[in-house]
Write an enzyme that holds these catalytic residues in place. Structure first.
Site, PDB file in Angstrom:
ATOM      1  N   ASP A 148      96.220   2.485  39.152  1.00 28.22           N
ATOM      2  CA  ASP A 148      97.588   2.420  39.679  1.00 28.22           C
ATOM      3  C   ASP A 148      98.211   1.056  39.376  1.00 28.22           C
ATOM      4  O   ASP A 148      99.371   0.808  39.696  1.00 28.22           O
ATOM      5  CB  ASP A 148      97.656   2.797  41.173  1.00 28.22           C
ATOM      6  CG  ASP A 148      96.914   1.837  42.066  1.00 28.22           C
ATOM      7  OD1 ASP A 148      96.284   0.891  41.556  1.00 28.22           O
ATOM      8  OD2 ASP A 148      96.965   2.021  43.307  1.00 28.22           O
ATOM      9  N   SER A 149      97.435   0.185  38.693  1.00 34.76           N
ATOM     10  CA  SER A 149      98.015  -1.044  38.146  1.00 34.76           C
ATOM     11  C   SER A 149      99.163  -0.700  37.192  1.00 34.76           C
ATOM     12  O   SER A 149      99.975  -1.555  36.847  1.00 34.76           O
ATOM     13  CB  SER A 149      96.948  -1.864  37.410  1.00 34.76           C
ATOM     14  OG  SER A 149      96.216  -1.047  36.519  1.00 34.76           O
ATOM     15  N   ASP A 192      92.815   6.726  39.372  1.00 32.29           N
ATOM     16  CA  ASP A 192      93.064   6.081  40.651  1.00 32.29           C
ATOM     17  C   ASP A 192      93.863   7.028  41.543  1.00 32.29           C
ATOM     18  O   ASP A 192      94.797   7.682  41.056  1.00 32.29           O
ATOM     19  CB  ASP A 192      93.948   4.845  40.392  1.00 32.29           C
ATOM     20  CG  ASP A 192      93.421   3.614  41.063  1.00 32.29           C
ATOM     21  OD1 ASP A 192      92.528   3.721  41.913  1.00 32.29           O
ATOM     22  OD2 ASP A 192      93.930   2.520  40.712  1.00 32.29           O
ATOM     23  N   LYS A 244      89.163   7.461  42.074  1.00 34.63           N
ATOM     24  CA  LYS A 244      88.887   6.179  42.739  1.00 34.63           C
ATOM     25  C   LYS A 244      89.769   6.018  43.972  1.00 34.63           C
ATOM     26  O   LYS A 244      90.971   6.284  43.908  1.00 34.63           O
ATOM     27  CB  LYS A 244      89.130   5.029  41.756  1.00 34.63           C
ATOM     28  CG  LYS A 244      89.074   3.652  42.419  1.00 34.63           C
ATOM     29  CD  LYS A 244      88.947   2.528  41.417  1.00 34.63           C
ATOM     30  CE  LYS A 244      90.249   1.899  40.977  1.00 34.63           C
ATOM     31  NZ  LYS A 244      91.030   1.268  42.057  1.00 34.63           N
ATOM     32  N   GLU A 250      90.736   3.187  47.135  1.00 33.33           N
ATOM     33  CA  GLU A 250      90.562   1.884  47.782  1.00 33.33           C
ATOM     34  C   GLU A 250      90.040   2.190  49.183  1.00 33.33           C
ATOM     35  O   GLU A 250      90.710   2.857  49.974  1.00 33.33           O
ATOM     36  CB  GLU A 250      91.880   1.122  47.787  1.00 33.33           C
ATOM     37  CG  GLU A 250      92.273   0.738  46.370  1.00 33.33           C
ATOM     38  CD  GLU A 250      93.506  -0.135  46.271  1.00 33.33           C
ATOM     39  OE1 GLU A 250      93.995  -0.628  47.317  1.00 33.33           O
ATOM     40  OE2 GLU A 250      93.987  -0.318  45.145  1.00 33.33           O
ATOM     41  N   GLU A 301      86.327  -6.001  43.908  1.00 33.56           N
ATOM     42  CA  GLU A 301      87.400  -6.845  43.354  1.00 33.56           C
ATOM     43  C   GLU A 301      87.494  -8.151  44.129  1.00 33.56           C
ATOM     44  O   GLU A 301      87.654  -8.149  45.359  1.00 33.56           O
ATOM     45  CB  GLU A 301      88.752  -6.104  43.408  1.00 33.56           C
ATOM     46  CG  GLU A 301      89.889  -6.983  42.876  1.00 33.56           C
ATOM     47  CD  GLU A 301      91.153  -6.223  42.493  1.00 33.56           C
ATOM     48  OE1 GLU A 301      91.181  -4.987  42.581  1.00 33.56           O
ATOM     49  OE2 GLU A 301      92.120  -6.930  42.098  1.00 33.56           O
TER      50      GLU A 301
HETATM   51  O1  KIV Z   1      94.537  -0.201  39.298  1.00 35.93           O
HETATM   52  C1  KIV Z   1      93.694  -0.832  38.638  1.00 35.93           C
HETATM   53  O2  KIV Z   1      93.861  -1.109  37.451  1.00 35.93           O
HETATM   54  C2  KIV Z   1      92.468  -1.254  39.333  1.00 35.93           C
HETATM   55  C3  KIV Z   1      91.541  -2.189  38.624  1.00 35.93           C
HETATM   56  C4  KIV Z   1      92.100  -3.545  38.562  1.00 35.93           C
HETATM   57  C5  KIV Z   1      90.169  -2.197  39.234  1.00 35.93           C
HETATM   58  O3  KIV Z   1      92.246  -0.857  40.444  1.00 35.93           O
END
Ligand code: KIV
Length: 258
Positions: free
Chosen positions: A45-46, A84, A113, A115, A182
């Site tokens: 989600d970056s 994510d 994934k 959090e 992280e």
């Molecule tokens: O969203 C993302 O790219 C991440 C990584 C930085 C681990 O969660």
């Protein structure tokens, strides 16, 4: 090159071969880093920051991640794909299951994934029962962060160290198949990597994890929002993209945790 499976990723941990992971958000970059030999691609989600231009990841939606997972999946051949789950898409176990199923069944993800904190253990259990592999993400959780000043190393005191270690153990027990740490203390990251049987992938958490992950645009120094401190900023030219990705994979593979 052959398909990367979860079984292969576990055997890399056993043999102390570093697991190399990068993010990607589209088919061309997915193909490029897959051809370079990356083990895992995260549709992170970056993308809210590096692709969409927001200040954080909070505006990313389920349909954004579905769209980008589809693009990456079309470009990729061998890498293991993790999608994510964006903020507010896994508030309850039932909601998480519905959204995770869409990413796996409709878009080509192999794993999702989250959090994670201890409030998500039931969600991990449910997804695991339903045969959806889960990657948990602890330490700094960007979905909880409002400003960059909150990016501080986690687990520096005995109390916070024990909390993170306890969290990691509970996450493994709940059935998570992979853990991302992280921005946590490097000794703690190494301890977690040794104690857990699931692979532990670090970002800004020292070299001694089972693997490393970076945001691709940070690795290439093309992130419009500024490249984090821990990323190599030595000058390179666009023709050297291949070299830089290969060198990240090589360095990660050589930095086994013992
Ligand atoms: O969203 C993302 O790219 C991440 C990584 C930085 C681990 O969660």
């Amino acid at each position: 090159m052959s398909k990367i499976t979860l079984k292969k990723i576990y055997s890399m941990k056993k043999k102390h071969i570093g697991i190399a992971c990068l993010t990607a958000y589209d088919a061309s970059f997915a193909k490029y880093i897959d051809d370079c030999g990356i083990d895992i691609i995260l549709i992170g989600d970056s993308l809210g920051v590096v692709v969409q231009g927001h200040v954080n990841t909070h505006d990313v939606t389920q349909s954004d991640i579905e769209y980008h997972t589809g693009l990456v999946s079309r470009g990729n051949k061998n890498a293991y794909l993790i999608s994510d789950m964006p903020i507010n898409t896994y508030n309850t176990p039932k909601q998480a299951l519905k959204n995770a199923k869409r990413l796996i069944r409709n878009c080509g993800a192999h794993m999702v994934k989250l959090e994670t904190d201890v409030t998500h253990l039931k969600t991990i259990e449910l997804l695991t029962q339903e045969k959806i592999p889960v990657c948990a993400h602890i330490g700094i959780k960007p979905q909880r962060i409002i400003s960059n000043s909150e990016y501080r190393k986690q687990g520096k005191t005995i109390e916070t160290k024990n909390n993170i270690l306890n969290e990691a153990n509970l996450i493994e027990k709940a059935g998570a198949k992979l853990l991302i740490v992280e921005c946590i203390d490097k000794t703690l990251a190494n301890t977690i990597s040794k104690k857990l049987s699931i692979p532990v992938i670090g970002i800004a958490s020292g070299k001694k994890c089972d693997g490393q992950i970076l945001v691709l645009y940070d690795l290439l120094n093309i992130s419009f929002s500024g490249v984090p401190k821990f990323v190599d900023k030595s000058f390179f030219q666009i023709k050297d993209i291949h070299k830089r990705i290969k060198s990240f994979i090589k360095k990660t593979k050589n930095n086994s945790r013992v």
